[in-house]
Design a protein around this motif. Structure first.
Motif, PDB file in Angstrom:
ATOM      1  N   VAL A 240      -6.545   2.979  11.290  1.00 37.40           N
ATOM      2  CA  VAL A 240      -6.093   2.221  10.121  1.00 37.40           C
ATOM      3  C   VAL A 240      -7.312   1.532   9.512  1.00 37.40           C
ATOM      4  CG1 VAL A 240      -5.409   0.174  11.473  1.00 37.40           C
ATOM      5  CG2 VAL A 240      -4.447   0.534   9.196  1.00 37.40           C
ATOM      6  N   VAL A 241      -7.427   1.639   8.171  1.00 39.18           N
ATOM      7  CA  VAL A 241      -8.513   0.981   7.452  1.00 39.18           C
ATOM      8  C   VAL A 241      -7.938  -0.192   6.674  1.00 39.18           C
ATOM      9  CG1 VAL A 241     -10.297   1.231   5.683  1.00 39.18           C
ATOM     10  CG2 VAL A 241      -9.815   3.127   7.230  1.00 39.18           C
ATOM     11  N   LEU A 242      -8.503  -1.370   6.901  1.00 41.54           N
ATOM     12  CA  LEU A 242      -8.076  -2.565   6.174  1.00 41.54           C
ATOM     13  C   LEU A 242      -9.128  -2.868   5.118  1.00 41.54           C
ATOM     14  CD1 LEU A 242      -6.474  -5.201   5.736  1.00 41.54           C
ATOM     15  CD2 LEU A 242      -7.602  -6.146   7.735  1.00 41.54           C
ATOM     16  N   THR A 243      -8.786  -2.682   3.844  1.00 43.47           N
ATOM     17  CA  THR A 243      -9.761  -2.962   2.788  1.00 43.47           C
ATOM     18  C   THR A 243      -9.390  -4.252   2.086  1.00 43.47           C
ATOM     19  OG1 THR A 243      -8.593  -1.771   1.072  1.00 43.47           O
ATOM     20  CG2 THR A 243     -10.115  -0.496   2.387  1.00 43.47           C
TER      21      THR A 243
ATOM     22  N   GLN B 184      -6.538   4.373  -5.382  1.00 48.15           N
ATOM     23  CA  GLN B 184      -5.551   5.363  -5.830  1.00 48.15           C
ATOM     24  C   GLN B 184      -5.660   6.642  -5.014  1.00 48.15           C
ATOM     25  OE1 GLN B 184      -6.477   5.562  -9.978  1.00 48.15           O
ATOM     26  NE2 GLN B 184      -5.099   3.875 -10.512  1.00 48.15           N
ATOM     27  N   SER B 185      -6.891   7.058  -4.766  1.00 50.13           N
ATOM     28  CA  SER B 185      -7.076   8.319  -4.050  1.00 50.13           C
ATOM     29  C   SER B 185      -6.564   8.221  -2.615  1.00 50.13           C
ATOM     30  CB  SER B 185      -8.546   8.728  -4.070  1.00 50.13           C
ATOM     31  OG  SER B 185      -9.282   7.922  -3.174  1.00 50.13           O
ATOM     32  N   MET B 186      -6.523   6.999  -2.087  1.00 46.38           N
ATOM     33  CA  MET B 186      -6.012   6.834  -0.732  1.00 46.38           C
ATOM     34  C   MET B 186      -4.540   6.448  -0.743  1.00 46.38           C
ATOM     35  SD  MET B 186      -9.244   4.905   1.069  1.00 46.38           S
ATOM     36  CE  MET B 186      -8.823   5.272   2.751  1.00 46.38           C
ATOM     37  N   GLY B 187      -3.982   6.275  -1.927  1.00 43.04           N
ATOM     38  CA  GLY B 187      -2.572   5.917  -2.040  1.00 43.04           C
ATOM     39  C   GLY B 187      -2.269   4.493  -1.639  1.00 43.04           C
ATOM     40  N   ILE B 188      -3.252   3.594  -1.791  1.00 38.93           N
ATOM     41  CA  ILE B 188      -3.007   2.200  -1.398  1.00 38.93           C
ATOM     42  C   ILE B 188      -3.195   1.272  -2.588  1.00 38.93           C
ATOM     43  CG2 ILE B 188      -3.547   2.401   1.058  1.00 38.93           C
ATOM     44  CD1 ILE B 188      -6.391   1.345   0.282  1.00 38.93           C
ATOM     45  N   ASP B 189      -2.957   1.809  -3.792  1.00 34.09           N
ATOM     46  CA  ASP B 189      -3.184   0.970  -4.960  1.00 34.09           C
ATOM     47  C   ASP B 189      -2.054  -0.020  -5.201  1.00 34.09           C
ATOM     48  OD1 ASP B 189      -1.985   3.460  -5.347  1.00 34.09           O
ATOM     49  OD2 ASP B 189      -2.101   3.252  -7.512  1.00 34.09           O
ATOM     50  N   SER B 190      -0.905   0.168  -4.499  1.00 30.48           N
ATOM     51  CA  SER B 190       0.126  -0.847  -4.642  1.00 30.48           C
ATOM     52  C   SER B 190      -0.034  -1.854  -3.506  1.00 30.48           C
ATOM     53  CB  SER B 190       1.511  -0.208  -4.570  1.00 30.48           C
ATOM     54  OG  SER B 190       1.675   0.398  -3.305  1.00 30.48           O
TER      55      SER B 190
ATOM     56  N   PRO C 120       0.226  -1.011   6.115  1.00 26.55           N
ATOM     57  CA  PRO C 120      -0.567   0.212   6.089  1.00 26.55           C
ATOM     58  C   PRO C 120       0.260   1.408   5.627  1.00 26.55           C
ATOM     59  CG  PRO C 120      -0.796  -0.933   8.195  1.00 26.55           C
ATOM     60  CD  PRO C 120       0.341  -1.572   7.475  1.00 26.55           C
ATOM     61  N   ARG C 121      -0.361   2.262   4.824  1.00 27.58           N
ATOM     62  CA  ARG C 121       0.267   3.483   4.337  1.00 27.58           C
ATOM     63  C   ARG C 121      -0.498   4.666   4.901  1.00 27.58           C
ATOM     64  NH1 ARG C 121       5.065   2.522   2.607  1.00 27.58           N
ATOM     65  NH2 ARG C 121       5.129   0.438   1.722  1.00 27.58           N
ATOM     66  N   ARG C 122       0.223   5.701   5.263  1.00 26.34           N
ATOM     67  CA  ARG C 122      -0.423   6.911   5.757  1.00 26.34           C
ATOM     68  C   ARG C 122      -1.138   7.599   4.600  1.00 26.34           C
ATOM     69  NH1 ARG C 122       1.554  11.014  10.072  1.00 26.34           N
ATOM     70  NH2 ARG C 122      -0.242  12.421  10.059  1.00 26.34           N
ATOM     71  N   VAL C 123      -2.389   7.973   4.808  1.00 25.87           N
ATOM     72  CA  VAL C 123      -3.153   8.656   3.770  1.00 25.87           C
ATOM     73  C   VAL C 123      -2.940  10.151   3.888  1.00 25.87           C
ATOM     74  CG1 VAL C 123      -5.466   9.049   2.811  1.00 25.87           C
ATOM     75  CG2 VAL C 123      -4.878   6.817   3.787  1.00 25.87           C
ATOM     76  N   LYS C 124      -2.548  10.755   2.770  1.00 25.35           N
ATOM     77  CA  LYS C 124      -2.287  12.199   2.772  1.00 25.35           C
ATOM     78  C   LYS C 124      -3.565  12.955   2.420  1.00 25.35           C
ATOM     79  CE  LYS C 124       2.435  11.448   1.175  1.00 25.35           C
ATOM     80  NZ  LYS C 124       2.282  10.174   0.438  1.00 25.35           N
ATOM     81  N   GLY C 125      -3.574  14.220   2.811  1.00 28.17           N
ATOM     82  CA  GLY C 125      -4.667  15.088   2.388  1.00 28.17           C
ATOM     83  C   GLY C 125      -5.850  15.120   3.333  1.00 28.17           C
ATOM     84  N   ILE C 126      -5.695  14.508   4.520  1.00 25.48           N
ATOM     85  CA  ILE C 126      -6.812  14.584   5.456  1.00 25.48           C
ATOM     86  C   ILE C 126      -6.638  15.799   6.367  1.00 25.48           C
ATOM     87  CG2 ILE C 126      -6.851  12.045   5.439  1.00 25.48           C
ATOM     88  CD1 ILE C 126      -6.369  12.339   8.578  1.00 25.48           C
ATOM     89  N   ASP C 127      -7.730  16.200   6.976  1.00 23.47           N
ATOM     90  CA  ASP C 127      -7.692  17.325   7.907  1.00 23.47           C
ATOM     91  C   ASP C 127      -7.228  16.787   9.255  1.00 23.47           C
ATOM     92  OD1 ASP C 127      -8.166  19.351   9.672  1.00 23.47           O
ATOM     93  OD2 ASP C 127     -10.344  19.396   9.373  1.00 23.47           O
TER      94      ASP C 127
ATOM     95  N   THR D 285      -6.217  18.597  11.909  1.00 23.60           N
ATOM     96  CA  THR D 285      -6.203  19.615  12.964  1.00 23.60           C
ATOM     97  C   THR D 285      -6.653  19.057  14.314  1.00 23.60           C
ATOM     98  OG1 THR D 285      -8.357  20.292  12.141  1.00 23.60           O
ATOM     99  CG2 THR D 285      -6.484  21.629  11.468  1.00 23.60           C
ATOM    100  N   ALA D 286      -7.430  17.975  14.291  1.00 22.17           N
ATOM    101  CA  ALA D 286      -7.873  17.383  15.561  1.00 22.17           C
ATOM    102  C   ALA D 286      -6.832  16.395  16.093  1.00 22.17           C
ATOM    103  CB  ALA D 286      -9.218  16.694  15.384  1.00 22.17           C
ATOM    104  N   GLY D 287      -5.715  16.261  15.374  1.00 25.30           N
ATOM    105  CA  GLY D 287      -4.633  15.405  15.859  1.00 25.30           C
ATOM    106  C   GLY D 287      -4.725  13.957  15.409  1.00 25.30           C
ATOM    107  N   GLY D 288      -5.628  13.658  14.508  1.00 27.26           N
ATOM    108  CA  GLY D 288      -5.791  12.274  14.064  1.00 27.26           C
ATOM    109  C   GLY D 288      -4.906  11.913  12.891  1.00 27.26           C
ATOM    110  N   GLU D 289      -4.867  10.636  12.596  1.00 30.34           N
ATOM    111  CA  GLU D 289      -4.106  10.141  11.440  1.00 30.34           C
ATOM    112  C   GLU D 289      -4.942   9.072  10.760  1.00 30.34           C
ATOM    113  OE1 GLU D 289      -0.298   8.434  12.419  1.00 30.34           O
ATOM    114  OE2 GLU D 289       0.242  10.192  13.637  1.00 30.34           O
ATOM    115  N   LEU D 290      -4.787   8.987   9.437  1.00 34.17           N
ATOM    116  CA  LEU D 290      -5.452   7.903   8.711  1.00 34.17           C
ATOM    117  C   LEU D 290      -4.402   7.075   7.981  1.00 34.17           C
ATOM    118  CD1 LEU D 290      -8.095   6.515   7.779  1.00 34.17           C
ATOM    119  CD2 LEU D 290      -8.127   8.076   5.833  1.00 34.17           C
ATOM    120  N   HIS D 291      -4.454   5.779   8.233  1.00 36.91           N
ATOM    121  CA  HIS D 291      -3.609   4.845   7.502  1.00 36.91           C
ATOM    122  C   HIS D 291      -4.540   3.881   6.792  1.00 36.91           C
ATOM    123  CE1 HIS D 291       0.142   5.837   9.881  1.00 36.91           C
ATOM    124  NE2 HIS D 291      -0.813   6.410  10.585  1.00 36.91           N
ATOM    125  N   ALA D 292      -4.072   3.339   5.686  1.00 38.48           N
ATOM    126  CA  ALA D 292      -4.931   2.391   4.973  1.00 38.48           C
ATOM    127  C   ALA D 292      -4.071   1.331   4.323  1.00 38.48           C
ATOM    128  CB  ALA D 292      -5.754   3.112   3.915  1.00 38.48           C
TER     129      ALA D 292
END
Lengths: 484, 325
Positions: free
Chosen positions: A63-66, A75-81, A86-93, A95-102
Motif C-alpha cells: 500500500v502506498v500512502l501519498t 488519476q492514473s492510480m485511481g486515487i484522485d477521489s 486505500p484503493r486497489r490499483v488496476k493495470g499492474i503486472d 504474475t508474481a502474486g503481488g498487489e498494489l493499493h494506494a
C-alpha cells in the motif's frame, strides 16, 4: 585509449559513494515500512509510487500512502477521489502474486476519525463542531505531518499489507512528527492544560477561585489577548479532547517506536541541486539523532551523457573550429581544419563559460527540405577523410535559409557542452554530500525529459531506481573509461 | 509599486533566490529593502554567504547602485514575546507564559497563531515609520511558504478574526488583512518550465484570487538557454549520421570512419538532441499555459556555474532590466 588525459585538469578521486540497492530492500519480507522524506520538488511522491509499484510487481502486497500527488499521477492510480481508504490499483503486472493499493491522505477526515474513535458520540460531536477544532484540523502547519503518521499507524495496525510505502509532506517540518510524542507529552504533563481545563471542568469562571493567583492572572491575560469567547472555545476543546489526547499520545509513542524498528527503512530523496542536498543532509542528521533506520539517499533527476569522454571545453572549442573554418572557407577557400586524424585536436580550449548563442549566424532557417544539401549516406564510408560535406555550406552556396551541416554540428556540440556543464555541477554537488556523509548509500536515477503520469512511467522510474549504477561519472574528469 | 512583495513558488523552484534577487533589485539608489524569511531554514544567510541570521534586522548587502538590503529571519516564539511586549507591555507575563508552556503551545499547536505572528511581523515592518515620519523600509520582500500553502498562510488573519470575534487579537488580525488585501501587497509566484510547477502556479493563482489576495507576477526561474531552435532540430533529423561524423572530424574530434572517435560521438550527440527536442516541446507548451494566465511574465536564466553571490547580483540586474523593480 585516452590520448589527451595528460593535459586534463588534475584528477581528484573521491571514494565512490556506496550504491544503494533497492531490489533487495523491497524484496526482503522483513521490510514492512519504507518512508520517503526530502524537500519539496525533488520527486518524492513519484519515488514512493514507483517503489510501491516495483515491489508489488515483484510479488509483494503493497500500500502506498501519498500526501499530495500531482493530479494526473493520482488519476492514473485511481486515487484522485479523497476517501481516505486505500484503493486497489488496476493495470499492474500481478504474475508474481503481488498487489498494489494506494491512497491519498485526507488530513481532516483522519483527524475526525481519531476523535470519533476516542470519544463517546456526544463528546465527539461537541469536538467536531468546535470552531477551534475545525481550524486546527483543516490543516495548519504541523497537522499534516501528525496525520500522515497517524494514518501510517492505522495501516500498520490493520496488518493487511506486507509493505507500506509512505510519502511525507513537502517541507523540513516533515520530520516534525518525530517530535509529536515529546511535544504532546510536555503539553499534557504541563500546567497549561490544567489551566485550560480547570475552569471548564469546574463550570466556567466560578472555578477560577480555586486556582492560585498566578494562574488566574494567566487566564486573565489569555482572555484579554484572545478575547473571552475564543478562550472559552479553546477551553471547551481542550476539556473535550482531554481523554482523546491520552490516546493520541499513546499512538504517537507507538508510531515512533514502529519507525525505529528494524522493519522500517527511511529513504531520503533529493535532486542533485545545492538546496535539495543541503536539506537531504539535514534529514540524514536528524534521522541519525533520532536513531531512525536510514536505508540511503535516492538522487533523482541526475543527468548523464553517452559522450562523457568529450568535455565541455573541448566540445566548445570544436564548435568554434567549425565556425572559424567556415569563415576561412568563405574568405580564402582554405580548408585548414578539415578532417583530423584519430586524436583529439590540440587547439586552445574555449572559455568554459561561453554561453551558446540562441542561434547561429545568418537569417532564420526556413522549412526547406534538406535533400541534396548533403551527400548521400551511402557514399559516407568511402569519402571519410577528405573534405566531404562542404556542399552544405550555406554561406558559400548562397542559400541563407539552411543551416550547413557544420552549423548543425556546432549546435550539437554546444548542446553537449551545456549538458557536460550541468553534469559536472551535479557531480560537484553530489560529491560534496558524499564527502560529508560517506556512510550513506546512494541510488542515482537518470533524469527524464518530462513528467511521469502513468504506470508505464512509474515502472520506468522503478527500473532506473533499481539499476544500481552511478549515472554521473566518478572522479574529477569524466574522460577515462569510455574511450578505452 | 507595492511595498510588500510576497514571493512564493513550488518547492524546488528557487523562490528564496528570486526573493533575494528581488530585494536587491528593489534597493535602487537611496532605497532600503527588508528581506524577510518565515520558514526557519536560514536560506537567506546561505545565499548571502553570511552566518545564520538572528531574530534581528541587519544589513546584509549593498545593492548595485547603492541601495541597502536588510534581512530578518522571523522566529515565531520571539515574535510572540515581542508582540506581547510591544502591544501590551507584557514582557514579564511573556516569560511566565513561556514557563507554562503556553508560548510553545501558541506557536506550534494553536491553529494559525504561528502564521499570524509571521504575517503580522512583516506587516509591522511595512508600516513602520521613523521619527521624521518616513517609512523605514521602502520595500519589504517576503520569502513566503510554498504555493500550496501560501493562500492559507496569508489569509490566516481572516480565519483568526473569525475565531477571535473581539479583543486585541481580532483587531490586530484585521489590521494585517487590510495591508495584505490592498494594492500595498503583491504576491508573485515562481515556477519552472515544467508541468507540475506550472500547474501548481495556475492553481495557486486561482486560490489567491478566490481569497481576494493581490496576485502580482509570474517569474519563470532557471530557464535553460535555447541552443537549437525547432527548424534546426528538424534539419538535424533529416541529416545523415555520416555527414555529422565528417563534420565532427573536421572540427578536430578524431576520425569519421566507422569506429573512429568522431563517428562514435554521433549517436550520443543525436540522442542528446532528441532529449533536448522533447524538453523544448514541453517547455513550449508550458510557456503557452503560463501565457494564458494573463499576468506579467519574467524569465530568469539558469546559471551555468550554479548559484552563488555573484549569480544573485546577476539575477537582480536581470529583474531590473525586465522592469520588475
Amino acid at each position: 585509449m585516452s590520448p589527451d588525459a595528460a593535459h586534463d585538469a588534475p584528477r581528484h578521486r573521491l571514494a565512490p559513494a556506496r550504491v544503494l540497492e533497492l531490489d533487495p530492500l523491497l524484496d526482503d519480507p522483513t521490510t514492512r515500512i519504507v518512508v520517503c522524506c526530502g524537500s519539496g520538488g525533488v520527486g518524492k511522491t513519484t519515488t514512493a509510487a514507483a517503489l510501491g509499484l516495483r515491489a508489488a510487481e515483484r510479488g509483494r502486497k503493497v500500500v502506498v500512502l501519498t500526501i499530495d500527488p500531482a493530479r494526473r499521477l493520482a488519476q492514473s492510480m485511481g486515487i484522485d477521489s479523497l476517501d481516505n481508504v486505500p484503493r486497489r490499483v488496476k493495470g499492474i503486472d500481478d504474475t508474481a502474486g503481488g498487489e498494489l493499493h494506494a491512497m491519498m491522505l485526507d488530513m481532516k477526515r483522519t483527524f475526525d476519525e481519531i476523535v470519533e474513535a476516542h470519544a463517546d458520540p456526544e463528546r465527539a460531536a461537541a469536538i467536531l463542531s468546535n470552531p477551534f477544532y475545525q481550524s486546527l484540523s483543516a490543516g495548519f502547519a504541523g497537522t499534516q505531518e501528525y496525520m500522515a503518521m497517524e494514518k501510517l499507524g492505522q495501516l500498520r495496525a490493520r496488518d493487511e499489507w506486507d509493505l507500506i510505502v509512505v510519502d511525507t509532506p513537502p517541507s523540513r517540518s516533515a520530520l516534525d512528527f518525530l517530535d509529536a510524542p515529546k511535544r504532546l507529552g510536555s503539553f499534557l504533563d504541563g500546567r497549561l492544560i490544567r489551566l485550560l481545563t480547570a475552569p471548564a471542568k469546574l463550570g466556567g469562571r466560578a472555578g477560577m477561585k480555586f486556582l492560585n493567583v498566578g494562574m488566574s492572572m494567566m487566564t486573565g491575560t489569555l482572555g484579554k489577548l484572545l478575547g473571552g469567547q475564543l478562550l472559552k472555545d479553546v477551553q471547551t476543546f481542550v476539556a473535550a479532547m482531554d481523554t482523546t489526547f491520552g490516546g493520541f499520545r499513546t499512538r504517537a509513542d507507538a508510531t515512533y517506536k514502529l519507525l525505529q524498528a528494524p522493519g522500517t527503512a527511511f529513504l531520503v530523496v533529493a535532486a542533485p541541486e545545492r538546496d535539495a542536498l543541503r536539506e537531504a543532509a539535514y534529514f540524514v542528521e536528524r534521522l541519525a539523532a533520532e536513531r531512525m533506520p536510514l536505508a540511503g539517499l535516492v538522487l533523482n533527476r541526475v543527468h548523464g551523457s553517452g559522450a562523457a569522454q568529450l568535455s565541455a571545453e573541448r566540445a566548445l572549442a570544436a564548435a568554434e573550429n567549425l565556425d572559424e573554418s567556415r569563415i576561412v572557407d568563405q574568405h580564402a577557400g582554405k580548408a585548414g581544419l578539415r578532417n583530423s586524424p584519430d586524436t583529439y585536436g590540440s587547439s586552445e580550449p574555449a572559455e568554459p563559460s561561453a554561453p551558446a548563442s540562441p542561434s547561429g549566424p545568418g537569417s532564420p532557417a526556413e522549412e526547406a527540405p534538406t535533400d541534396g544539401a548533403v551527400p548521400g549516406d551511402e557514399a559516407g564510408h568511402e569519402a571519410d577523410t577528405d573534405g566531404a560535406g562542404r556542399e552544405a555550406d550555406a554561406g558559400r552556396a548562397g542559400v541563407p535559409a539552411e543551416r550547413s551541416v557544420d552549423e548543425l554540428t556546432a549546435g550539437l556540440l554546444r548542446l553537449h557542452a551545456e549538458r557536460m556543464q550541468l553534469l559536472s555541477r551535479e557531480r560537484r554537488t553530489r560529491d560534496r554530500f558524499t564527502a560529508l556523509h560517506p556512510e550513506v548509500a546512494v541510488a542515482e536515477v537518470a533524469a527524464l525529459p518530462g513528467d511521469v503520469h502513468d504506470l508505464t512511467g512509474l515502472r520506468d522510474i522503478g527500473d532506473r531506481l533499481a539499476a544500481h549504477r552511478h549515472e554521473l561519472p566518478e572522479g574529477g574528469d569524466g574522460q577515462s573509461g569510455a574511450e578505452a | 509599486m507595492s511595498r510588500l512583495q510576497v514571493v512564493s513558488g513550488k518547492g524546488g523552484t528557487g523562490k528564496t533566490t528570486v526573493a533575494a534577487a528581488l530585494a536587491l533589485a528593489l534597493a535602487t539608489e537611496g532605497k532600503r529593502t527588508l528581506l524577510v524569511e518565515v520558514e526557519d531554514r536560514q536560506g537567506i544567510a546561505q545565499l548571502f554567504e553570511t552566518e545564520a541570521l538572528p531574530y534581528e534586522e541587519r544589513k546584509i548587502a549593498v545593492a548595485p547602485g547603492g541601495g541597502e538590503v536588510f534581512a530578518l529571519a522571523i522566529d515565531p516564539e520571539l515574535a510572540l514575546l515581542d508582540y506581547l511586549q510591544m502591544f501590551y507591555k507584557l514582557g514579564g507575563a511573556g516569560r511566565a507564559l513561556k514557563k507554562l508552556g503556553a508560548i510553545d503551545f501558541a506557536t506550534t499547536i494553536a491553529p494559525g497563531l504561528r502564521d499570524v505572528l509571521l504575517t503580522g511581523k512583516a506587516c509591522e515592518a511595512v508600516r513602520r515609520k521613523d521619527k521624521a515620519g518616513r517609512f523605514v523600509y521602502d520595500y519589504v520582500v517576503m520569502d513566503a511558504p510554498p504555493t500550496g500553502r501560501v493562500t492559507r498562510f496569508l489569509n490566516v488573519n481572516d480565519e483568526v478574526a473569525g475565531l477571535a470575534k473581539i479583543g486585541p487579537i481580532h483587531n490586530q488580525a484585521q489590521a494585517v488583512m487590510r495591508v495584505l488585501k490592498s494594492p500595498e501587497t503583491a504576491v508573485h509566484l515562481v515556477t519552472l518550465l515544467e508541468e507540475m510547477p506550472v500547474q501548481e502556479t495556475a492553481d495557486g493563482i486561482a486560490e489567491l484570487r478566490a481569497a481576494r489576495l493581490p496576485v502580482g507576477r509570474v517569474v519563470v526561474n532557471m530557464v535553460r538557454p535555447q541552443v537549437l531552435d525547432a527548424a534546426e532540430l528538424e534539419q538535424i533529423r533529416g541529416t545523415p549520421r555520416t555527414a555529422f561524423a565528417r563534420s565532427l572530424s573536421a572540427a578536430g574530434l578524431g576520425g569519421a570512419r566507422r569506429g573512429g572517435h568522431a563517428e562514435r560521438l554521433v549517436d550520443p550527440l543525436l540522442r542528446q538532441a532528441e532529449e533536448y527536442a522533447e524538453r523544448y516541446e514541453l517547455e513550449h507548451e508550458q510557456r503557452s499555459v503560463l501565457g494564458e494566465l494573463g499576468l506579467p511574465l519574467h524569465e530568469l536564466p539558469l546559471l551555468a556555474e550554479g548559484m552563488d553571490l555573484a549569480g544573485l547580483y546577476e539575477l537582480a540586474t536581470e529583474l531590473r532590466k525586465q522592469g520588475m523593480s
